[in-house]
Design an enzyme around this catalytic site. Structure first.
Site, short mmCIF file in Angstrom:
data_model
loop_
_atom_site.label_atom_id
_atom_site.label_comp_id
_atom_site.label_asym_id
_atom_site.label_seq_id
_atom_site.Cartn_x
_atom_site.Cartn_y
_atom_site.Cartn_z
N ARG A 1 38.95 33.40 49.23
CA ARG A 1 39.14 32.61 50.23
C ARG A 1 40.14 33.17 51.16
NH1 ARG A 1 35.77 29.77 49.14
NH2 ARG A 1 35.60 27.47 48.69
N GLU B 1 39.06 30.88 59.64
CA GLU B 1 37.56 30.75 59.80
C GLU B 1 37.10 29.38 60.18
OE1 GLU B 1 36.55 31.72 55.60
OE2 GLU B 1 35.30 29.72 55.60
N HIS C 1 31.32 33.60 55.82
CA HIS C 1 31.17 32.77 54.65
C HIS C 1 29.86 32.87 54.13
CE1 HIS C 1 33.90 29.94 52.35
NE2 HIS C 1 32.97 30.16 51.59
P1 NAI Z 1 36.31 30.64 38.18
O1 NAI Z 1 36.98 29.17 38.21
O2 NAI Z 1 35.32 30.76 37.46
O3 NAI Z 1 37.27 31.77 38.30
C1 NAI Z 1 38.42 31.85 38.70
C2 NAI Z 1 39.53 32.85 38.21
O4 NAI Z 1 40.55 32.86 39.10
C3 NAI Z 1 39.83 32.54 36.44
O5 NAI Z 1 39.68 33.72 35.87
C4 NAI Z 1 41.17 32.11 36.99
O6 NAI Z 1 42.08 32.52 35.51
C5 NAI Z 1 41.83 33.33 37.93
N1 NAI Z 1 43.03 32.58 38.59
C6 NAI Z 1 43.50 31.54 38.50
N2 NAI Z 1 44.78 31.63 39.15
C7 NAI Z 1 45.02 32.87 39.45
C8 NAI Z 1 46.11 33.65 39.87
N3 NAI Z 1 47.22 32.93 40.35
N4 NAI Z 1 45.81 34.96 40.10
C9 NAI Z 1 44.67 35.67 39.56
N5 NAI Z 1 43.76 34.82 39.24
C10 NAI Z 1 43.89 33.80 39.18
O7 NAI Z 1 35.77 30.68 39.69
P2 NAI Z 1 34.61 31.48 40.28
O8 NAI Z 1 33.15 30.74 40.49
O9 NAI Z 1 34.57 32.89 39.78
O10 NAI Z 1 35.04 31.65 41.92
C11 NAI Z 1 36.12 32.26 42.24
C12 NAI Z 1 36.60 31.91 43.91
O11 NAI Z 1 35.44 32.58 44.52
C13 NAI Z 1 36.51 30.52 44.04
O12 NAI Z 1 37.67 29.83 43.83
C14 NAI Z 1 36.19 30.34 45.37
O13 NAI Z 1 37.25 30.27 46.10
C15 NAI Z 1 35.48 31.61 45.68
N6 NAI Z 1 34.19 31.24 46.22
C16 NAI Z 1 33.49 31.89 47.46
C17 NAI Z 1 32.33 31.52 47.84
C18 NAI Z 1 31.67 32.18 49.14
O14 NAI Z 1 30.61 31.75 49.65
N7 NAI Z 1 32.29 33.39 49.54
C19 NAI Z 1 31.62 30.68 47.25
C20 NAI Z 1 31.80 30.28 45.79
C21 NAI Z 1 33.45 30.23 45.42
#
Ligand code: NAI
Length: 328
Positions: A232, A261, A293
């Site tokens: 993000r 964005e 994005h």
């Molecule tokens: P997920 O929920 O499977 O994993 C998120 C990870 O972040 C978990 O390991 C969690 O422990 C960790 N986390 C939480 N708080 C944290 C902190 N303070 N410091 C470090 N790590 C922390 O999510 P997923 O599916 O892997 O997605 C990750 C991110 O990718 C989403 O939150 C979203 O913002 C972004 N995303 C971007 C997309 C794009 O089109 N560019 C599309 C989908 C998601």
């Protein structure tokens, strides 16, 4: 059930066109305080990452009779959950539409920046076959640090382990079993900053992670680090990143998301003046690659977004337990 579908793009309309058991009205505009009154008489709003579902908008939605906020994204930082909860509005999302799409795009950004294929493409079209300025590095043997260890980070790990890279992960909930299975090392943030040649962000945007990448953290990184953000925009303090690029402390930046964005991404602005000076400055660096994005944007992800979103609506309509409810 009547759904007000905001920030509709042509590909959304095409993806949802076969859905017949809901009355969907498509709005091209984003949901914000100016457009929120359009929801009069609708049961649900369907939104995406750059719609603003803040207190003011939620109050209007409630007044107009909306009961469900359905986001077509995994991230939900654009929705004020506390206010939605206070007002008794349910919030559902699509927790994983294709972690592969985002992970593969992340690696595409790394590879493009490393080998400068975006420059080669333009050069050879113009008859310039020189290699000047195109020197890359072997990914093999380098260290990559991932912040966040969830679905996307694990797939990035698998791909990069295939290159022969060492993968470090920082997450507040380290998982030793997963580390063994995927071949990464759990570590603390300072070690990750000090040892990574490439750093990639895969955590949600929360008050704790806002501006995680700032002048202090950048100063702890290896000189010339490559920073990739497909998480993000708000995870990175943009001005500090620009300063890092100018001082060459940061060697490359690949950004699929950007903190401002909402005003430009997903739109064709090629005939407009760019009013965002920081974005304009970022675009001047030859070692910065910005995509708007598009990490999620694969056919498989669009299909999953539709299927999960429709399932969310069906569960809500039937009064069933909401499997993808976002809780406070
Ligand atoms: P997920 O929920 O499977 O994993 C998120 C990870 O972040 C978990 O390991 C969690 O422990 C960790 N986390 C939480 N708080 C944290 C902190 N303070 N410091 C470090 N790590 C922390 O999510 P997923 O599916 O892997 O997605 C990750 C991110 O990718 C989403 O939150 C979203 O913002 C972004 N995303 C971007 C997309 C794009 O089109 N560019 C599309 C989908 C998601």
């Amino acid at each position: 059930m009547r759904i007000a579908f905001f920030d509709t793009k042509e590909y959304d309309r095409r993806s949802f066109q076969g859905v017949e058991d809901f009355e969907i009205q498509y709005f091209e505009s984003k949901l914000n305080k100016e457009t929120a009154r359009l929801t009069k008489g609708f049961d649900a709003v369907c939104v995406f990452v750059n719609d603003q579902v803040d207190r003011e908008v939620l109050n209007i939605l409630k007044e107009e009779g909306v009961r469900l906020i359905s986001t077509r994204s995994a991230g939900f930082n654009h929705i004020d959950l506390e206010v939605a909860h206070e007002l008794g509005l349910s919030v559902v999302r699509v927790p994983a539409y294709s972690p592969y799409a985002v992970a593969e795009h992340t690696v595409a950004l790394m590879m493009t920046l490393n080998r400068m294929t975006h420059k080669s493409y333009i050069r050879t079209l113009q008859g310039n076959f020189s290699l000047k300025g195109l020197l890359g590095f072997d990914m093999h043997g380098k260290t990559v640090g991932l912040i966040g260890g969830g679905k996307i980070a694990k797939i990035v790990t698998r791909i990069l382990r295939g290159f022969g890279m060492r993968v470090l992960i920082y997450t507040p909930d380290p998982d030793e079993e997963a580390a063994k299975e995927y071949g990464f090392e759990n570590t603390d943030l300072n070690t990750l900053y000090a040892e990574s040649d490439i750093l990639s962000l895969h955590c949600p945007l929360t008050p704790e992670t806002k501006y995680l990448i700032n002048k202090d953290s950048i100063s702890l990184m290896k000189k010339g680090i490559m920073i990739i953000n497909t998480g993000r925009g708000g995870l990175v303090h943009t001005q500090d990143l620009i300063d890092g690029l100018k001082s060459e402390q940061v060697g490359y930046a690949g950004l699929d998301v950007y903190e401002e964005e909402g005003d430009v991404f997903f739109e064709d602005k090629s005939n407009d003046l760019l009013h965002d000076d920081r974005l304009a400055r970022l675009l001047t660096f030859h070692n910065v690659l910005i995509t708007s994005h598009q990490g999620f944007f694969t056919q498989e992800a669009l299909d999953n977004i539709r299927e999960t979103t429709v399932q969310n609506w069906r569960e809500f309509e039937a009064g069933d337990k909401l499997s993808n409810q976002v809780d406070l």
